[in-house]
Design a protein around this motif. Structure first.
Motif, PDB file in Angstrom:
ATOM      1  N   MET B   1      22.711  29.603  26.164  1.00 25.81           N
ATOM      2  CA  MET B   1      23.986  28.920  25.939  1.00 25.81           C
ATOM      3  C   MET B   1      24.861  29.702  24.941  1.00 25.81           C
ATOM      4  N   GLU B  43      26.994  27.689  33.171  1.00 30.35           N
ATOM      5  CA  GLU B  43      26.632  26.743  32.102  1.00 30.35           C
ATOM      6  C   GLU B  43      26.186  25.405  32.705  1.00 30.35           C
ATOM      7  N   GLU B  47      22.640  23.729  32.120  1.00 27.65           N
ATOM      8  CA  GLU B  47      22.559  22.412  31.490  1.00 27.65           C
ATOM      9  C   GLU B  47      21.826  21.409  32.361  1.00 27.65           C
ATOM     10  N   GLU B  48      22.231  21.330  33.613  1.00 27.26           N
ATOM     11  CA  GLU B  48      21.730  20.267  34.481  1.00 27.26           C
ATOM     12  C   GLU B  48      20.337  20.543  35.022  1.00 27.26           C
ATOM     13  N   ASP B  49      20.041  21.787  35.260  1.00 31.64           N
ATOM     14  CA  ASP B  49      18.763  22.091  35.908  1.00 31.64           C
ATOM     15  C   ASP B  49      17.747  22.680  34.938  1.00 31.64           C
ATOM     16  N   LEU B  51      17.775  23.175  31.602  1.00 30.94           N
ATOM     17  CA  LEU B  51      17.495  22.383  30.395  1.00 30.94           C
ATOM     18  C   LEU B  51      16.640  21.167  30.744  1.00 30.94           C
ATOM     19  N   GLU B  52      16.982  20.525  31.863  1.00 28.66           N
ATOM     20  CA  GLU B  52      16.231  19.333  32.248  1.00 28.66           C
ATOM     21  C   GLU B  52      14.766  19.660  32.534  1.00 28.66           C
ATOM     22  N   LEU B  54      13.090  22.221  31.316  1.00 29.07           N
ATOM     23  CA  LEU B  54      12.446  22.562  30.038  1.00 29.07           C
ATOM     24  C   LEU B  54      12.084  21.295  29.260  1.00 29.07           C
ATOM     25  N   ILE B  55      12.984  20.322  29.282  1.00 29.41           N
ATOM     26  CA  ILE B  55      12.698  19.059  28.587  1.00 29.41           C
ATOM     27  C   ILE B  55      11.507  18.365  29.238  1.00 29.41           C
ATOM     28  N   ARG B  56      11.435  18.399  30.573  1.00 32.94           N
ATOM     29  CA  ARG B  56      10.303  17.745  31.254  1.00 32.94           C
ATOM     30  C   ARG B  56       8.985  18.433  30.896  1.00 32.94           C
ATOM     31  N   ARG B  58       8.327  19.955  28.131  1.00 28.46           N
ATOM     32  CA  ARG B  58       7.991  19.536  26.763  1.00 28.46           C
ATOM     33  C   ARG B  58       7.454  18.103  26.753  1.00 28.46           C
ATOM     34  N   ASN B  59       8.082  17.238  27.539  1.00 28.40           N
ATOM     35  CA  ASN B  59       7.637  15.839  27.576  1.00 28.40           C
ATOM     36  C   ASN B  59       6.197  15.714  28.076  1.00 28.40           C
ATOM     37  N   GLY B  62       3.657  16.864  25.566  1.00 27.97           N
ATOM     38  CA  GLY B  62       3.670  16.143  24.287  1.00 27.97           C
ATOM     39  C   GLY B  62       2.370  15.449  23.933  1.00 27.97           C
ATOM     40  N   PRO B  63       1.759  14.684  24.859  1.00 30.72           N
ATOM     41  CA  PRO B  63       0.553  13.929  24.493  1.00 30.72           C
ATOM     42  C   PRO B  63      -0.620  14.792  24.069  1.00 30.72           C
ATOM     43  N   GLU B  65      -0.829  16.673  21.755  1.00 28.53           N
ATOM     44  CA  GLU B  65      -0.907  16.579  20.295  1.00 28.53           C
ATOM     45  C   GLU B  65      -1.944  15.539  19.862  1.00 28.53           C
TER      46      GLU B  65
END
Lengths: 268, 69
Positions: B1, B43, B47-49, B51-52, B54-56, B58-59, B62-63, B65
């Motif tokens: 970005m 951009e 943003e839409e693809d 980033l989404e 990458l967030i998934r 990470r989600n 997450g557990p 941890e």
């Protein structure tokens, strides 16, 4: 559009994309939690706010697993989930709060609780005259509840009625993990049903729109940041202020607003 | 970005410089504007693809941890 904010439409290519994401999640969630029961709100409750924002008494409810360090932690191993709740004074020191939930990474919220549970930011908004006051009691749930039947029958109505008795005008709600979004949507709709306008933040709009809620603000952040990035108090406050200010602007139930914020933190 | 933001700033500055010049060349201005449009499209995709996704990722991770040792 709602002013400068984009409303997520329930039609078109983006909706179909979210629907596919939801269907994929719905198929897979049973692999991880075989006893999960998808329980969307059958009727979406709706209450309008008539007071100006600077007179609101605001309450805070989360499904992120927040509770006082001195309180009994939530049971993260319960087969059907833990539908109990914790209540505490809104005046407590935020350092007294902790999160018990093993279904998402809340390590940054452990350092800055406000990125999940914006208690300090709400106090600041009161001090600045943006909102009127805070409810005496704030509430925390642990949102991993596989079967929400007892949440619906018992604890969500209990909290909703307590908030009503206290004369709270508006409730802000924040989720934890994916299943926490279902839990929170049920709590939100129950509170709205007793006559209190509500708004939840969502990190998973494809699930929130299938759950059917009165109002939601979609922020493009990972789980663990349902109220903004950690250790960025000004940005957190701006986000919370904007999200609350949407309540009187949203005129129809099941409205989800896409907030203009994008995750810039670490992914791994 | 940030790289896209740098590109965008560069195109905007070049476009502004061309417009202020004694004899602005329309073809260059059109080119800079078309590059800005491509940057906007890129951009949106990120943003839409990206980033989404990458967030998934990470989600979902997450557990871990909280997995027992």
């Amino acid at each position: 559009m709602l002013g400068n904010y984009e409303i997520l439409k329930k039609e078109g290519a983006q909706y179909e994309r979210r629907l596919r994401l939801f269907q994929s999640w719905h198929e897979n969630v049973f692999k991880w939690h075989e006893n999960f029961v998808f329980t969307p709100n059958k009727v979406v409750n709706w209450t309008e706010i008539s007071k100006p924002m600077n007179e609101w008494k605001v309450g805070l409810v989360s499904s992120c697993g927040v509770h006082l360090r001195s309180q009994k932690p939530f049971d993260t191993d319960a087969h059907e989930g833990d539908w109990s709740y914790r209540e505490f004074s809104s005046d407590i020191n935020p350092k007294e709060l902790m999160i018990t939930d093993s279904h998402y990474d809340h390590s940054e919220a452990d350092e800055d609780i406000n990125c999940m549970y914006p208690i300090t930011r709400l106090h600041e908004l009161v001090n600045e005259g943006v909102i009127g006051s805070l409810s005496k009691t704030f509430y925390g749930f642990m949102g991993w509840i596989a079967n929400p039947k007892d949440l619906i029958a018992d604890t969500a109505p209990q909290v909703a009625n307590r908030l009503k008795e206290e004369g709270v005008d508006v409730i802000l709600l924040t989720p934890g993990c994916a299943v926490c979004h279902q839990t929170l949507a049920i709590i939100q709709n129950t509170i709205e049903g007793v006559g209190i306008p509500t708004i939840m933040t969502t990190l998973k709009p494809q699930l929130t729109e299938q759950m059917r809620v009165p109002r939601a603000a979609y922020i493009r952040f990972p789980y663990g940041f349902a109220a903004g990035p950690a250790n960025q108090p000004e940005l957190q406050k701006q986000m919370i202020k904007e999200i609350l200010s949407l309540i009187p602007e949203i005129k129809e139930p099941e409205t989800i607003i896409k907030m203009p914020y994008r995750w810039r933190g670490q992914i791994g | 970005m940030d790289i896209i933001a740098d590109f965008r700033q560069d195109m905007l500055e070049r476009c502004a410089a061309e417009q202020k010049s004694t004899h602005p060349r329309e073809a260059r201005i059109n080119f800079y504007n078309s590059q800005l449009s491509r940057l906007d499209n890129l951009e949106t995709v990120l943003e839409e693809d990206v980033l989404e996704i990458l967030i998934r990722i990470r989600n979902i991770s997450g557990p871990i941890e909280y997995f027992p040792d």
